[in-house]
Design a protein around this motif. Structure first.
Motif, PDB file in Angstrom:
ATOM      1  N   VAL A 273      -9.241  16.498  30.540  1.00 21.93           N
ATOM      2  CA  VAL A 273      -9.351  15.036  30.482  1.00 21.93           C
ATOM      3  C   VAL A 273      -7.932  14.502  30.351  1.00 21.93           C
ATOM      4  O   VAL A 273      -7.256  14.766  29.354  1.00 21.93           O
ATOM      5  CB  VAL A 273     -10.212  14.570  29.295  1.00 21.93           C
ATOM      6  CG1 VAL A 273     -10.229  13.042  29.222  1.00 21.93           C
ATOM      7  CG2 VAL A 273     -11.640  15.094  29.425  1.00 21.93           C
ATOM      8  N   PHE A 274      -7.477  13.778  31.369  1.00 24.65           N
ATOM      9  CA  PHE A 274      -6.103  13.278  31.400  1.00 24.65           C
ATOM     10  C   PHE A 274      -5.991  11.931  30.688  1.00 24.65           C
ATOM     11  O   PHE A 274      -6.992  11.332  30.288  1.00 24.65           O
ATOM     12  CB  PHE A 274      -5.636  13.127  32.846  1.00 24.65           C
ATOM     13  CG  PHE A 274      -5.547  14.430  33.599  1.00 24.65           C
ATOM     14  CD1 PHE A 274      -4.457  15.277  33.429  1.00 24.65           C
ATOM     15  CD2 PHE A 274      -6.554  14.819  34.467  1.00 24.65           C
ATOM     16  CE1 PHE A 274      -4.371  16.475  34.121  1.00 24.65           C
ATOM     17  CE2 PHE A 274      -6.484  16.016  35.160  1.00 24.65           C
ATOM     18  CZ  PHE A 274      -5.392  16.847  34.986  1.00 24.65           C
ATOM     19  N   GLN A 275      -4.743  11.451  30.562  1.00 28.25           N
ATOM     20  CA  GLN A 275      -4.513  10.139  29.954  1.00 28.25           C
ATOM     21  C   GLN A 275      -5.230   9.044  30.728  1.00 28.25           C
ATOM     22  O   GLN A 275      -5.814   8.142  30.144  1.00 28.25           O
ATOM     23  CB  GLN A 275      -3.018   9.840  29.895  1.00 28.25           C
ATOM     24  CG  GLN A 275      -2.256  10.713  28.918  1.00 28.25           C
ATOM     25  CD  GLN A 275      -0.777  10.357  28.860  1.00 28.25           C
ATOM     26  OE1 GLN A 275      -0.389   9.236  29.166  1.00 28.25           O
ATOM     27  NE2 GLN A 275       0.046  11.309  28.466  1.00 28.25           N
ATOM     28  N   GLU A 276      -5.183   9.116  32.054  1.00 28.54           N
ATOM     29  CA  GLU A 276      -5.907   8.176  32.911  1.00 28.54           C
ATOM     30  C   GLU A 276      -7.175   8.853  33.402  1.00 28.54           C
ATOM     31  O   GLU A 276      -7.200  10.082  33.570  1.00 28.54           O
ATOM     32  CB  GLU A 276      -5.030   7.740  34.087  1.00 28.54           C
ATOM     33  CG  GLU A 276      -3.784   6.988  33.685  1.00 28.54           C
ATOM     34  CD  GLU A 276      -4.082   5.739  32.881  1.00 28.54           C
ATOM     35  OE1 GLU A 276      -5.090   5.054  33.182  1.00 28.54           O
ATOM     36  OE2 GLU A 276      -3.332   5.449  31.932  1.00 28.54           O
ATOM     37  N   PRO A 277      -8.234   8.084  33.666  1.00 28.49           N
ATOM     38  CA  PRO A 277      -9.519   8.688  34.039  1.00 28.49           C
ATOM     39  C   PRO A 277      -9.497   9.527  35.323  1.00 28.49           C
ATOM     40  O   PRO A 277     -10.311  10.422  35.474  1.00 28.49           O
ATOM     41  CB  PRO A 277     -10.442   7.468  34.197  1.00 28.49           C
ATOM     42  CG  PRO A 277      -9.836   6.426  33.319  1.00 28.49           C
ATOM     43  CD  PRO A 277      -8.357   6.635  33.421  1.00 28.49           C
ATOM     44  N   THR A 278      -8.585   9.259  36.255  1.00 31.02           N
ATOM     45  CA  THR A 278      -8.460   9.999  37.525  1.00 31.02           C
ATOM     46  C   THR A 278      -9.816  10.197  38.208  1.00 31.02           C
ATOM     47  O   THR A 278     -10.200  11.302  38.581  1.00 31.02           O
ATOM     48  CB  THR A 278      -7.784  11.382  37.329  1.00 31.02           C
ATOM     49  OG1 THR A 278      -8.573  12.197  36.437  1.00 31.02           O
ATOM     50  CG2 THR A 278      -6.376  11.232  36.766  1.00 31.02           C
ATOM     51  N   LEU A 279     -10.525   9.095  38.371  1.00 37.17           N
ATOM     52  CA  LEU A 279     -11.837   9.118  39.027  1.00 37.17           C
ATOM     53  C   LEU A 279     -11.689   8.912  40.529  1.00 37.17           C
ATOM     54  O   LEU A 279     -10.632   8.500  41.012  1.00 37.17           O
ATOM     55  CB  LEU A 279     -12.731   8.029  38.428  1.00 37.17           C
ATOM     56  CG  LEU A 279     -12.996   8.161  36.926  1.00 37.17           C
ATOM     57  CD1 LEU A 279     -13.619   6.892  36.376  1.00 37.17           C
ATOM     58  CD2 LEU A 279     -13.880   9.364  36.637  1.00 37.17           C
TER      59      LEU A 279
ATOM     60  N   LEU B 132      -9.403  20.667  27.573  1.00 40.03           N
ATOM     61  CA  LEU B 132      -8.027  20.217  27.383  1.00 40.03           C
ATOM     62  C   LEU B 132      -8.005  18.695  27.484  1.00 40.03           C
ATOM     63  O   LEU B 132      -8.533  18.125  28.443  1.00 40.03           O
ATOM     64  CB  LEU B 132      -7.111  20.816  28.448  1.00 40.03           C
ATOM     65  CG  LEU B 132      -7.176  22.332  28.657  1.00 40.03           C
ATOM     66  CD1 LEU B 132      -6.217  22.763  29.766  1.00 40.03           C
ATOM     67  CD2 LEU B 132      -6.877  23.080  27.368  1.00 40.03           C
ATOM     68  N   MET B 133      -7.372  18.042  26.511  1.00 35.97           N
ATOM     69  CA  MET B 133      -7.347  16.574  26.491  1.00 35.97           C
ATOM     70  C   MET B 133      -5.922  16.091  26.262  1.00 35.97           C
ATOM     71  O   MET B 133      -5.271  16.473  25.286  1.00 35.97           O
ATOM     72  CB  MET B 133      -8.272  16.024  25.403  1.00 35.97           C
ATOM     73  CG  MET B 133      -9.713  16.508  25.497  1.00 35.97           C
ATOM     74  SD  MET B 133     -10.826  15.660  24.330  1.00 35.97           S
ATOM     75  CE  MET B 133     -11.155  14.147  25.233  1.00 35.97           C
ATOM     76  N   ASP B 134      -5.440  15.245  27.174  1.00 32.95           N
ATOM     77  CA  ASP B 134      -4.075  14.733  27.110  1.00 32.95           C
ATOM     78  C   ASP B 134      -4.095  13.260  26.705  1.00 32.95           C
ATOM     79  O   ASP B 134      -4.235  12.372  27.539  1.00 32.95           O
ATOM     80  CB  ASP B 134      -3.393  14.899  28.474  1.00 32.95           C
ATOM     81  CG  ASP B 134      -1.920  14.538  28.433  1.00 32.95           C
ATOM     82  OD1 ASP B 134      -1.423  14.189  27.339  1.00 32.95           O
ATOM     83  OD2 ASP B 134      -1.263  14.595  29.479  1.00 32.95           O
ATOM     84  N   GLU B 135      -3.975  12.998  25.407  1.00 38.79           N
ATOM     85  CA  GLU B 135      -3.981  11.643  24.851  1.00 38.79           C
ATOM     86  C   GLU B 135      -5.087  10.786  25.477  1.00 38.79           C
ATOM     87  O   GLU B 135      -4.821   9.688  25.978  1.00 38.79           O
ATOM     88  CB  GLU B 135      -2.612  10.993  25.021  1.00 38.79           C
ATOM     89  CG  GLU B 135      -1.509  11.821  24.367  1.00 38.79           C
ATOM     90  CD  GLU B 135      -0.346  10.991  23.869  1.00 38.79           C
ATOM     91  OE1 GLU B 135      -0.576   9.889  23.366  1.00 38.79           O
ATOM     92  OE2 GLU B 135       0.789  11.473  23.982  1.00 38.79           O
TER      93      GLU B 135
ATOM     94  N   ILE C 178      -8.252  21.869  23.040  1.00 38.15           N
ATOM     95  CA  ILE C 178      -6.818  21.689  22.832  1.00 38.15           C
ATOM     96  C   ILE C 178      -6.532  20.227  23.122  1.00 38.15           C
ATOM     97  O   ILE C 178      -6.616  19.779  24.268  1.00 38.15           O
ATOM     98  CB  ILE C 178      -5.962  22.598  23.727  1.00 38.15           C
ATOM     99  CG1 ILE C 178      -6.272  24.077  23.465  1.00 38.15           C
ATOM    100  CG2 ILE C 178      -4.475  22.330  23.475  1.00 38.15           C
ATOM    101  CD1 ILE C 178      -5.495  25.038  24.352  1.00 38.15           C
ATOM    102  N   LEU C 179      -6.238  19.481  22.086  1.00 31.14           N
ATOM    103  CA  LEU C 179      -5.990  18.044  22.177  1.00 31.14           C
ATOM    104  C   LEU C 179      -4.508  17.764  21.985  1.00 31.14           C
ATOM    105  O   LEU C 179      -3.898  18.248  21.033  1.00 31.14           O
ATOM    106  CB  LEU C 179      -6.800  17.315  21.099  1.00 31.14           C
ATOM    107  CG  LEU C 179      -6.468  15.834  20.867  1.00 31.14           C
ATOM    108  CD1 LEU C 179      -6.943  14.988  22.045  1.00 31.14           C
ATOM    109  CD2 LEU C 179      -7.088  15.344  19.560  1.00 31.14           C
ATOM    110  N   VAL C 180      -3.933  16.994  22.898  1.00 30.43           N
ATOM    111  CA  VAL C 180      -2.563  16.518  22.765  1.00 30.43           C
ATOM    112  C   VAL C 180      -2.617  15.058  22.324  1.00 30.43           C
ATOM    113  O   VAL C 180      -3.296  14.242  22.948  1.00 30.43           O
ATOM    114  CB  VAL C 180      -1.816  16.650  24.112  1.00 30.43           C
ATOM    115  CG1 VAL C 180      -0.612  15.728  24.158  1.00 30.43           C
ATOM    116  CG2 VAL C 180      -1.381  18.085  24.332  1.00 30.43           C
TER     117      VAL C 180
END
Length: 200
Positions: free
Chosen positions: A66-72, A135-138, A167-169
């Motif tokens: 899961v990125f900072q932006e949804p990237t849909l 994995l999660m980026d903010e 793993i969360l950033v």
């Protein structure tokens, strides 16, 4: 999954120093640190999106990001944004949309949804891939406090239900607490991981 990074450099300058970390399904880790310290760089390496470094990332765990932006996919409706990237069936996609509170948004395009709804759709897509480690980026950045809290709690519920690791950033200390994640601090120049004041 075993992460063993000797260093990561950009333009001849080391951004990350020696990092070693093991994580398995069910474990939750949060990597905290200020903006620009290298948190997203570390996550990209773990995700396999950056292979230009000496070291290795090994393991047969299934990952989802899961990125900072949804990237849909802007040209696809909500339901398709889950089934097409992950290959999951309609039943699982529909169940996940219900779990994230988007059961009435199946036919909407991302542009017709609020940022909070897009973030929930992105979260549902990530779990549709049946990850061993998420994995999660903010992922809660730029959300208002109430929406961010609801998203954090929703993420925790989905992790509990799926049994996936995390793993969360983040740079927000409250997020690891609410997600019952082991906090690690990324700091230094080049940056290394620290726990309870000790380099790990």
């Amino acid at each position: 999954m075993r992460i063993d990074i000797q260093r990561k450099s950009f333009g001849g300058s080391d951004v990350l120093g020696r990092l070693r970390l093991d994580i398995r399904r069910g474990q939750r880790i949060a990597v905290l640190g200020p903006s620009g310290v290298g948190k997203s760089t570390l996550l990209r390496i773990i995700a396999g999106l950056d292979r230009d470094f000496p070291g290795s990332v090994g393991g047969d765990e299934r990952l989802s990001v899961v990125f900072q932006e949804p990237t849909l996919l802007p040209w696809r409706r909500a339901l398709d944004n889950i089934t097409i990237p992950t290959g999951c069936d309609l039943a699982l996609a529909s169940d996940l949309l219900k779990r994230v509170g988007l059961q009435d948004q199946l036919d909407r395009f991302p542009r017709q949804m609020s940022l909070g709804q897009q973030r929930r759709l992105s979260l549902a897509r990530a779990f549709a891939a049946r990850p061993d480690i998420l994995l999660m980026d903010e992922p809660f950045a730029s959300l208002d406090p109430d929406t961010a809290t609801r998203m954090i709690d929703l993420t925790g519920d989905l992790l509990d239900h799926s049994g996936a690791g995390l793993i969360l950033v983040t740079h927000e200390a409250r997020e690891p607490v609410r997600l019952a994640a082991r906090p690690l601090l990324l700091r230094g120049d080049p940056a290394t991981l620290h726990e309870d004041g000790q380099t790990i």
